[in-house]
Design a protein around this motif. Structure first.
Motif, PDB file in Angstrom:
ATOM      1  N   GLU A 167       0.846  -1.184   0.000  1.00 37.36           N
ATOM      2  CA  GLU A 167       0.000   0.000   0.000  1.00 37.36           C
ATOM      3  C   GLU A 167       0.883   1.234   0.000  1.00 37.36           C
ATOM      4  O   GLU A 167       1.889   1.307   0.705  1.00 37.36           O
ATOM      5  CB  GLU A 167      -0.926   0.011   1.211  1.00 37.36           C
ATOM      6  CG  GLU A 167      -1.882   1.188   1.202  1.00 37.36           C
ATOM      7  CD  GLU A 167      -2.959   1.119   2.270  1.00 37.36           C
ATOM      8  OE1 GLU A 167      -3.820   2.007   2.281  1.00 37.36           O
ATOM      9  OE2 GLU A 167      -2.941   0.186   3.099  1.00 37.36           O
ATOM     10  N   ARG A 168       0.483   2.221  -0.775  1.00 33.85           N
ATOM     11  CA  ARG A 168       1.220   3.484  -0.858  1.00 33.85           C
ATOM     12  C   ARG A 168       0.558   4.486   0.073  1.00 33.85           C
ATOM     13  O   ARG A 168      -0.643   4.724  -0.017  1.00 33.85           O
ATOM     14  CB  ARG A 168       1.202   4.007  -2.297  1.00 33.85           C
ATOM     15  CG  ARG A 168       1.938   5.323  -2.456  1.00 33.85           C
ATOM     16  CD  ARG A 168       1.852   5.817  -3.892  1.00 33.85           C
ATOM     17  NE  ARG A 168       2.547   7.057  -4.048  1.00 33.85           N
ATOM     18  CZ  ARG A 168       3.840   7.188  -4.296  1.00 33.85           C
ATOM     19  NH1 ARG A 168       4.586   6.117  -4.451  1.00 33.85           N
ATOM     20  NH2 ARG A 168       4.398   8.385  -4.414  1.00 33.85           N
ATOM     21  N   PHE A 169       1.355   5.087   0.929  1.00 37.01           N
ATOM     22  CA  PHE A 169       0.819   6.068   1.868  1.00 37.01           C
ATOM     23  C   PHE A 169       1.155   7.502   1.454  1.00 37.01           C
ATOM     24  O   PHE A 169       0.563   8.441   1.954  1.00 37.01           O
ATOM     25  CB  PHE A 169       1.312   5.775   3.285  1.00 37.01           C
ATOM     26  CG  PHE A 169       0.798   4.460   3.801  1.00 37.01           C
ATOM     27  CD1 PHE A 169      -0.523   4.325   4.197  1.00 37.01           C
ATOM     28  CD2 PHE A 169       1.623   3.341   3.840  1.00 37.01           C
ATOM     29  CE1 PHE A 169      -1.021   3.110   4.659  1.00 37.01           C
ATOM     30  CE2 PHE A 169       1.137   2.123   4.293  1.00 37.01           C
ATOM     31  CZ  PHE A 169      -0.181   2.005   4.700  1.00 37.01           C
ATOM     32  N   GLU A 170       2.099   7.669   0.536  1.00 41.45           N
ATOM     33  CA  GLU A 170       2.411   8.995   0.011  1.00 41.45           C
ATOM     34  C   GLU A 170       1.357   9.377  -1.016  1.00 41.45           C
ATOM     35  O   GLU A 170       0.674   8.514  -1.555  1.00 41.45           O
ATOM     36  CB  GLU A 170       3.798   9.014  -0.662  1.00 41.45           C
ATOM     37  CG  GLU A 170       4.951   8.761   0.284  1.00 41.45           C
ATOM     38  CD  GLU A 170       5.208   7.278   0.505  1.00 41.45           C
ATOM     39  OE1 GLU A 170       4.911   6.464  -0.398  1.00 41.45           O
ATOM     40  OE2 GLU A 170       5.680   6.924   1.583  1.00 41.45           O
ATOM     41  N   PRO A 171       1.246  10.667  -1.317  1.00 42.92           N
ATOM     42  CA  PRO A 171       0.276  11.086  -2.340  1.00 42.92           C
ATOM     43  C   PRO A 171       0.571  10.414  -3.686  1.00 42.92           C
ATOM     44  O   PRO A 171       1.724  10.164  -4.029  1.00 42.92           O
ATOM     45  CB  PRO A 171       0.483  12.599  -2.433  1.00 42.92           C
ATOM     46  CG  PRO A 171       1.127  12.979  -1.141  1.00 42.92           C
ATOM     47  CD  PRO A 171       1.941  11.803  -0.707  1.00 42.92           C
ATOM     48  N   VAL A 172      -0.477  10.148  -4.426  1.00 44.33           N
ATOM     49  CA  VAL A 172      -0.332   9.563  -5.759  1.00 44.33           C
ATOM     50  C   VAL A 172       0.017  10.689  -6.725  1.00 44.33           C
ATOM     51  O   VAL A 172      -0.687  11.699  -6.786  1.00 44.33           O
ATOM     52  CB  VAL A 172      -1.642   8.864  -6.188  1.00 44.33           C
ATOM     53  CG1 VAL A 172      -1.561   8.390  -7.633  1.00 44.33           C
ATOM     54  CG2 VAL A 172      -1.963   7.712  -5.250  1.00 44.33           C
ATOM     55  N   PRO A 173       1.100  10.531  -7.468  1.00 44.11           N
ATOM     56  CA  PRO A 173       1.445  11.581  -8.435  1.00 44.11           C
ATOM     57  C   PRO A 173       0.429  11.608  -9.571  1.00 44.11           C
ATOM     58  O   PRO A 173      -0.259  10.619  -9.841  1.00 44.11           O
ATOM     59  CB  PRO A 173       2.825  11.133  -8.947  1.00 44.11           C
ATOM     60  CG  PRO A 173       2.852   9.657  -8.729  1.00 44.11           C
ATOM     61  CD  PRO A 173       2.015   9.394  -7.506  1.00 44.11           C
ATOM     62  N   ASP A 174       0.338  12.760 -10.235  1.00 43.38           N
ATOM     63  CA  ASP A 174      -0.492  12.836 -11.431  1.00 43.38           C
ATOM     64  C   ASP A 174       0.163  11.967 -12.497  1.00 43.38           C
ATOM     65  O   ASP A 174       1.377  12.056 -12.721  1.00 43.38           O
ATOM     66  CB  ASP A 174      -0.598  14.280 -11.933  1.00 43.38           C
ATOM     67  CG  ASP A 174      -1.441  15.151 -11.025  1.00 43.38           C
ATOM     68  OD1 ASP A 174      -2.333  14.604 -10.351  1.00 43.38           O
ATOM     69  OD2 ASP A 174      -1.206  16.374 -10.999  1.00 43.38           O
ATOM     70  N   PHE A 175      -0.625  11.128 -13.138  1.00 41.49           N
ATOM     71  CA  PHE A 175      -0.092  10.286 -14.196  1.00 41.49           C
ATOM     72  C   PHE A 175      -0.010  11.107 -15.476  1.00 41.49           C
ATOM     73  O   PHE A 175      -1.018  11.642 -15.944  1.00 41.49           O
ATOM     74  CB  PHE A 175      -0.968   9.053 -14.403  1.00 41.49           C
ATOM     75  CG  PHE A 175      -0.956   8.094 -13.234  1.00 41.49           C
ATOM     76  CD1 PHE A 175       0.225   7.507 -12.808  1.00 41.49           C
ATOM     77  CD2 PHE A 175      -2.124   7.775 -12.572  1.00 41.49           C
ATOM     78  CE1 PHE A 175       0.240   6.621 -11.749  1.00 41.49           C
ATOM     79  CE2 PHE A 175      -2.121   6.895 -11.506  1.00 41.49           C
ATOM     80  CZ  PHE A 175      -0.928   6.308 -11.094  1.00 41.49           C
ATOM     81  N   ALA A 176       1.187  11.216 -16.048  1.00 43.77           N
ATOM     82  CA  ALA A 176       1.385  11.995 -17.272  1.00 43.77           C
ATOM     83  C   ALA A 176       0.823  11.265 -18.487  1.00 43.77           C
ATOM     84  O   ALA A 176       0.307  11.887 -19.412  1.00 43.77           O
ATOM     85  CB  ALA A 176       2.875  12.278 -17.471  1.00 43.77           C
ATOM     86  N   ASP A 177       0.908   9.946 -18.476  1.00 42.71           N
ATOM     87  CA  ASP A 177       0.454   9.122 -19.604  1.00 42.71           C
ATOM     88  C   ASP A 177      -0.293   7.915 -19.028  1.00 42.71           C
ATOM     89  O   ASP A 177       0.215   6.796 -19.038  1.00 42.71           O
ATOM     90  CB  ASP A 177       1.665   8.681 -20.430  1.00 42.71           C
ATOM     91  CG  ASP A 177       1.280   7.938 -21.689  1.00 42.71           C
ATOM     92  OD1 ASP A 177       0.121   8.072 -22.148  1.00 42.71           O
ATOM     93  OD2 ASP A 177       2.152   7.210 -22.224  1.00 42.71           O
ATOM     94  N   PRO A 178      -1.513   8.142 -18.507  1.00 47.38           N
ATOM     95  CA  PRO A 178      -2.219   7.071 -17.796  1.00 47.38           C
ATOM     96  C   PRO A 178      -2.763   5.994 -18.728  1.00 47.38           C
ATOM     97  O   PRO A 178      -3.034   6.246 -19.909  1.00 47.38           O
ATOM     98  CB  PRO A 178      -3.366   7.807 -17.108  1.00 47.38           C
ATOM     99  CG  PRO A 178      -3.634   8.981 -17.975  1.00 47.38           C
ATOM    100  CD  PRO A 178      -2.281   9.380 -18.541  1.00 47.38           C
ATOM    101  N   LEU A 179      -2.900   4.815 -18.155  1.00 45.71           N
ATOM    102  CA  LEU A 179      -3.573   3.713 -18.832  1.00 45.71           C
ATOM    103  C   LEU A 179      -4.515   3.076 -17.820  1.00 45.71           C
ATOM    104  O   LEU A 179      -4.169   2.938 -16.640  1.00 45.71           O
ATOM    105  CB  LEU A 179      -2.563   2.692 -19.355  1.00 45.71           C
ATOM    106  CG  LEU A 179      -3.123   1.680 -20.352  1.00 45.71           C
ATOM    107  CD1 LEU A 179      -3.573   2.364 -21.645  1.00 45.71           C
ATOM    108  CD2 LEU A 179      -2.093   0.606 -20.666  1.00 45.71           C
TER     109      LEU A 179
END
Length: 158
Positions: A34-46
């Protein structure tokens, strides 16, 4: 449709994701957390998703499991699943099949938690998320896998 019929905890989603990645991608080693840090904006999401259609004592309902990540991470997932070399090119067909299969297995495991007979749709993969019209967000879980970020989201379609 009833949200009561589609109760899945964050812990269950994490356990499912860890089991899927450990078995399918990481040769039995748990590298998904599990990631507890903020989720970065995905530049090229899928996005990859499946829907679960069920009839229960609460009535008919449809749930959706969505896996979102960077396209390059989906390429790494594909290389790992298909046992390709790190520098081997990933075709669009392989990417769609492999990333879709991850959503399919995650969704299938979520479906197994539903207290009703349910069927799973074929996975879909796209650069844009599935339509959120008439959809109610339930939860998402940010995941770190090999230093990369994914988000698993659950929805109920109204």
């Amino acid at each position: 449709m009833s949200q009561v019929a589609f109760q899945v905890s964050r812990e269950q989603v994490l356990e499912i994701t860890q089991e899927v990645f450990t078995a399918m991608l990481d040769q039995g080693e748990t590298l998904t957390f599990e990631r507890f840090e903020p989720v970065p904006d995905f530049a090229d999401p899928l996005f990859a998703w499946v829907e679960m259609h069920a009839d229960s004592e609460f009535g008919a309902f449809t749930g959706r499991a969505v896996v979102k990540t960077e396209t390059e991470t989906a390429h790494e997932i594909t290389r790992s699943l298909l046992m390709l070399a790190p520098d081997e090119e990933v075709t669009e067909a392989d990417l769609t099949d492999a990333f879709g299969e991850i959503a399919n297995v995650v969704g299938g495991n979520v479906k197994a938690l539903i207290d009703a007979v349910a069927r799973l749709t074929l996975p879909q993969v796209g650069a844009t998320p599935p339509a959120e019209d008439n959809a109610m967000f339930l939860q998402d879980l940010a995941i770190d896998w090999r230093g990369r970020v994914l988000v698993v989201s659950l929805w109920v379609l109204l």
